[in-house]
Design an enzyme around this catalytic site. Structure first.
Site, PDB file in Angstrom:
ATOM      1  N   ARG A 184       0.832  -1.212   0.000  1.00 48.10           N
ATOM      2  CA  ARG A 184       0.000   0.000   0.000  1.00 48.10           C
ATOM      3  C   ARG A 184       0.862   1.256   0.000  1.00 48.10           C
ATOM      4  NH1 ARG A 184      -0.358  -1.323   5.469  1.00 48.10           N
ATOM      5  NH2 ARG A 184      -2.040  -2.821   5.097  1.00 48.10           N
ATOM      6  N   CYS A 193      -5.199  -0.048   8.351  1.00 43.02           N
ATOM      7  CA  CYS A 193      -4.785   0.145   9.740  1.00 43.02           C
ATOM      8  C   CYS A 193      -4.034  -1.101  10.204  1.00 43.02           C
ATOM      9  CB  CYS A 193      -6.010   0.418  10.619  1.00 43.02           C
ATOM     10  SG  CYS A 193      -5.613   0.819  12.329  1.00 43.02           S
ATOM     11  N   ASP A 194      -2.711  -1.062  10.098  1.00 42.43           N
ATOM     12  CA  ASP A 194      -1.861  -2.219  10.434  1.00 42.43           C
ATOM     13  C   ASP A 194      -2.176  -2.830  11.793  1.00 42.43           C
ATOM     14  OD1 ASP A 194       1.070  -0.686   8.976  1.00 42.43           O
ATOM     15  OD2 ASP A 194      -0.430  -1.994   8.079  1.00 42.43           O
ATOM     16  N   PRO A 195      -2.225  -2.013  12.866  1.00 40.24           N
ATOM     17  CA  PRO A 195      -2.339  -2.623  14.190  1.00 40.24           C
ATOM     18  C   PRO A 195      -3.750  -3.045  14.580  1.00 40.24           C
ATOM     19  CG  PRO A 195      -2.139  -0.263  14.422  1.00 40.24           C
ATOM     20  CD  PRO A 195      -2.002  -0.549  12.957  1.00 40.24           C
TER      21      PRO A 195
END
Length: 789
Positions: A350, A472-474
């Site tokens: 991304r 949103c990775d986390p």
């Protein structure tokens, strides 16, 4: 405190008002972030990122960190100056002595960072630039005695190298090459690592143009009992010329000099990683050997390279600081991302696509190459990898080993920007293979497969599965059991389908266009059915079936991204649009922009994930996360809400009213400002100081295509400016498909927009037939009474 001067130079006049203020320089081999007080974070490629200076403890390898703390022994580049008669000492740029200065100027230009300091009756000029073709810092220091009487001084360049290895480290002065050399052996345990490490540049050298009178390689010996603010080594007349033998090494030189009244003396140094004596000798010859001034030649080449990176717009509007940032710093930060891909060999997919989306406006061929590189690593199923490998020895590391569900979304977004800017629809017919198949397929078919993969990656309700994260990775525990779904990804997929449908329609693929437009409509319906709650869109549904991001949650009641992308995808009709905007204003807005979520989480929520463990108001846990804010601004421009969009563009940049609160030197946009505005207002607005961010491509796009309304299409350049009401006029230069267009936009008492190209009225809103290599004059008259500037 801060001012812009000619050519975009940004100047800070205090070392203490904004102690975290910093800038950065890079070339394809290295990157350095330089703090105004002298601290530095630097790395270089070999081919993976590596450091050539470290802290006093062995550090774990990791990525660039937000809100990087500085401490007394933090890596830095420092210069002590001692008066030999009085014994007074000060240091430049400011650390470690922190002695009072009579005048202080920290400045940043595209190609250099520097200081002009007056202290203890002396004038000192420092300049840092980089070599154009290798990992090497080029330092110049000029010391001037402006007084009427002579001064006896000692100058001590002090470059700490830090703790590099528990196996082997040392330091000494090499008189043949006039260099301090700090050696190390990268620690390892496995036999195979020995062979992998043999090529590493484990030495760090400080190469001096002028031979010093003395030196010291033992950091702790130099520091003595006085600490770095008053090192024991400075109490002596001359340094001890010591070697570091399995001790903490440092590169420390001493120059004893007498400056007559009005006299100046210049010193030049190269600070760089090297592999061995042969490379060290080559470095000396390149910069300080032979008849030519290699140091200056390399610095000049770097200056030219940095100054040639011009964007597609140049702005001349009623707000000079905004013009300065857009014209000199925004394009520079955008180019950094596309040029070196955040100095990594495996950028997240991304990030890679969005960073190179921005290159469509600077160097379109680079964007084209990035699209081809990314699609060549796609699987035959249509799935995109979590990271893009940019080097034969690269492998997926860190976060790229965690499966995320959103990477296919960014393909049509990046592709649309490239096609609008270039009209290169021939790209769609180029044949590419896959990561797991040699079968050649056109770029269009690769995109088709990616969209089909998104379509398949849904649950029985037609909602997009999130797995271990989306953008949103986390947010890693919403769907790790395979059931959780993402409202944002559902809406983002709908938006991707809409964009791909538009591309299909423009490339004579009408049947595909209808299909994907219908799929976008179905996704929007599903999103409205399952995620609309409390007058805004929820964030998702967990593996346990819990709808979250609603008023029923104690924390994390509302998230920004679903609202923005519902506007982009078309899911939000006029009624929902009003409700969403009202919710954002009430619950998310701060003086620094809208927060990513609110209230920020204060404890772990196990069906959401590790984002809830981040400190409230930082990063994804409720900060003003500028990348997410740009999605909202882009959506506002798409809806024609020019006032709100421009207000947020301006909020993203520090101003004289909040410089100290943010602590942000206005030469780059950080990835976030602290949020939790209602929970921790005393820290809200503080900059992360991290310049790695997907924000800048979207900011540049919004200025070009939103604010100025100069967007490409198949027919030519579509013109639809969205100026804020208080702008009565603006001038700009737009470079477009090889043409230069001098644009003047004015408000007049007219009923509708009017266009004049070279004085000839143009019907409609599209300028057609533009020729590469030709310069045009475009006048745009907007309806509305003349405002004020």
């Amino acid at each position: 405190m801060i001012e812009f001067t000619g050519n975009g130079r940004c100047v800070l006049h205090s070392p203490t008002a904004m102690p975290q203020a910093s800038g950065f320089l890079w070339n394809p081999q290295m990157l350095i972030q330089m703090n105004c007080r002298g601290y530095a974070v630097a790395q270089f490629m070999q081919p993976e990122p590596a450091k050539y200076t470290s802290g006093p403890m062995l550090e774990a390898k990791t990525f660039m960190q937000p809100e990087q703390p500085y401490y007394a022994h933090n890596p830095g580049r420092f210069f002590y100056v001692k008066d030999e008669h009085s014994g007074t000492v000060f240091s430049a740029p400011y650390e470690p002595v922190r002695a009072p200065v009579e005048q202080y100027r920290f400045f940043h230009e595209a190609h250099r960072i520097g200081w002009k300091i007056q202290a203890d009756g002396l004038e000192l000029e420092l300049e840092l630039t980089l070599a154009n073709d290798r990992a090497a810092e080029l330092w110049t220091i000029t010391l001037t005695n402006p007084a009427d009487s002579p001064r006896s001084l000692s100058l001590y360049p002090y470059f700490p190298v830090g703790y590099r290895s528990w196996m082997n480290q040392s330091g000494y002065f090499d008189p043949e090459h006039q260099a301090m050399i700090c050696k190390a052996v990268t620690p390892y345990q496995k036999v195979q690592d020995y062979f992998a490490n043999r090529h590493l540049k484990d030495w760090t050298c400080l190469l001096a143009e002028t031979s010093p009178q003395a030196w010291e390689a033992r950091q702790q010996h130099f520091e003595g009992e006085g600490g770095l603010h008053g090192p024991g080594g400075l109490q002596q007349q001359q340094l001890d010329k010591g070697e570091a033998l399995y001790e903490l090494p440092a590169a420390i030189l001493q120059y004893r000099l007498k400056l007559a009244a009005g006299q100046s003396q210049r010193f030049r140094f190269v600070f760089a990683p090297v592999r061995d004596d042969q490379e060290l000798a080559g470095l000396r010859k390149h910069f300080f050997g032979g008849q030519e001034d290699g140091f200056r030649r390399s610095a000049d080449a770097y200056r030219v390279a940095m100054q040639q990176q011009q964007g597609c717009i140049r702005l001349n509007g009623p707000q000079p600081d905004f013009d300065q940032f857009v014209n000199h710093w925004l394009g520079r930060q955008l180019y950094y991302h596309g040029d070196v891909n955040r100095l990594t060999t495996d950028p997240q997919t991304r990030n890679y696509l969005q960073d190179n989306m921005g290159m469509a406006y600077l160097q379109p061929l680079r964007c084209r190459e990035a699209l081809i590189t990314a699609l060549s690593q796609q699987k035959r199923s249509g799935e995109m990898p979590d990271g893009i490998l940019l080097h034969p020895e690269a492998e997926l590391k860190y976060i790229n080993q965690v499966p995320h569900a959103d990477h296919c979304v960014w393909l049509p977004i990046c592709l649309q920007a490239y096609l609008d800017e270039t009209d290169d629809y021939a790209l769609l017919d180029q044949k590419l293979s896959f990561a797991d198949s040699e079968e050649p397929m056109s770029v269009a078919n690769h995109l088709q497969l990616a969209m089909e993969w998104l379509l398949k990656a849904r649950d029985h309700r037609g909602l997009s599965l999130i797995h271990q994260g989306d953008w949103c990775d986390p947010m890693n525990m919403v769907g790790y059991q395979g059931k959780g779904v993402s409202a944002w990804l559902t809406l983002a997929s709908a938006y991707a389908f809409r964009l791909w449908a538009d591309i299909c329609l423009a490339s004579d693929r009408a049947e595909q266009a209808r299909h994907w437009q219908n799929q976008a409509t179905e996704l929007n319906k599903a999103a409205n059915q399952w995620f609309w709650a409390d007058n805004w869109y929820a964030r998702g549904i967990t593996d346990q079936g819990r709808l979250f991001g609603t008023a029923q949650d104690r924390e994390g009641q509302i998230y920004l991204n679903p609202q923005s992308w519902a506007m982009l995808s078309g899911a939000a009709d006029s009624s929902r649009l009003q409700s969403v905007q009202a919710a954002i204003e009430e619950k998310l807005m701060t003086p620094f922009g809208p927060m990513m979520l609110a209230p920020a989480y204060t404890a772990m929520v196990e069906d959401v994930g590790r984002l809830t463990q981040k400190f409230p108001g930082t990063a994804e846990n409720g900060s003003v996360y500028n990348h997410a804010v740009m999605f909202y601004i882009h959506a506002l421009y798409q809806q024609g809400l020019a006032e709100q969009a421009f207000e947020l563009l301006k909020k993203m940049l520090p101003s004289e009213t909040d410089w100290q609160q943010r602590g942000q030197f206005p030469v780059f946009i950080p990835n976030y400002y602290r949020g939790a505005w209602h929970q921790y207002p005393q820290r809200a607005g503080r900059s992360s100081q991290l310049f790695n961010t997907g924000t800048v491509s979207w900011y540049y796009r919004c200025v070009t295509e939103g604010l100025l309304g100069l967007r490409g299409c198949r027919q030519g350049l579509r013109v639809n400016p969205q100026l804020p009401a208080h702008w009565s006029q603006v001038r700009a230069i737009r470079h477009f498909r090889g043409a230069r267009i001098n644009v003047e936009i004015q408000r007049q008492a007219t009923e509708k927009q009017q266009l004049y190209l070279d004085g000839v009225h143009v019907s409609g809103d599209c300028i057609c037939g533009l020729q590469s290599g030709t310069e045009y004059q475009l006048k745009v008259i907007l309806p509305g009474a003349t405002g004020h500037d």
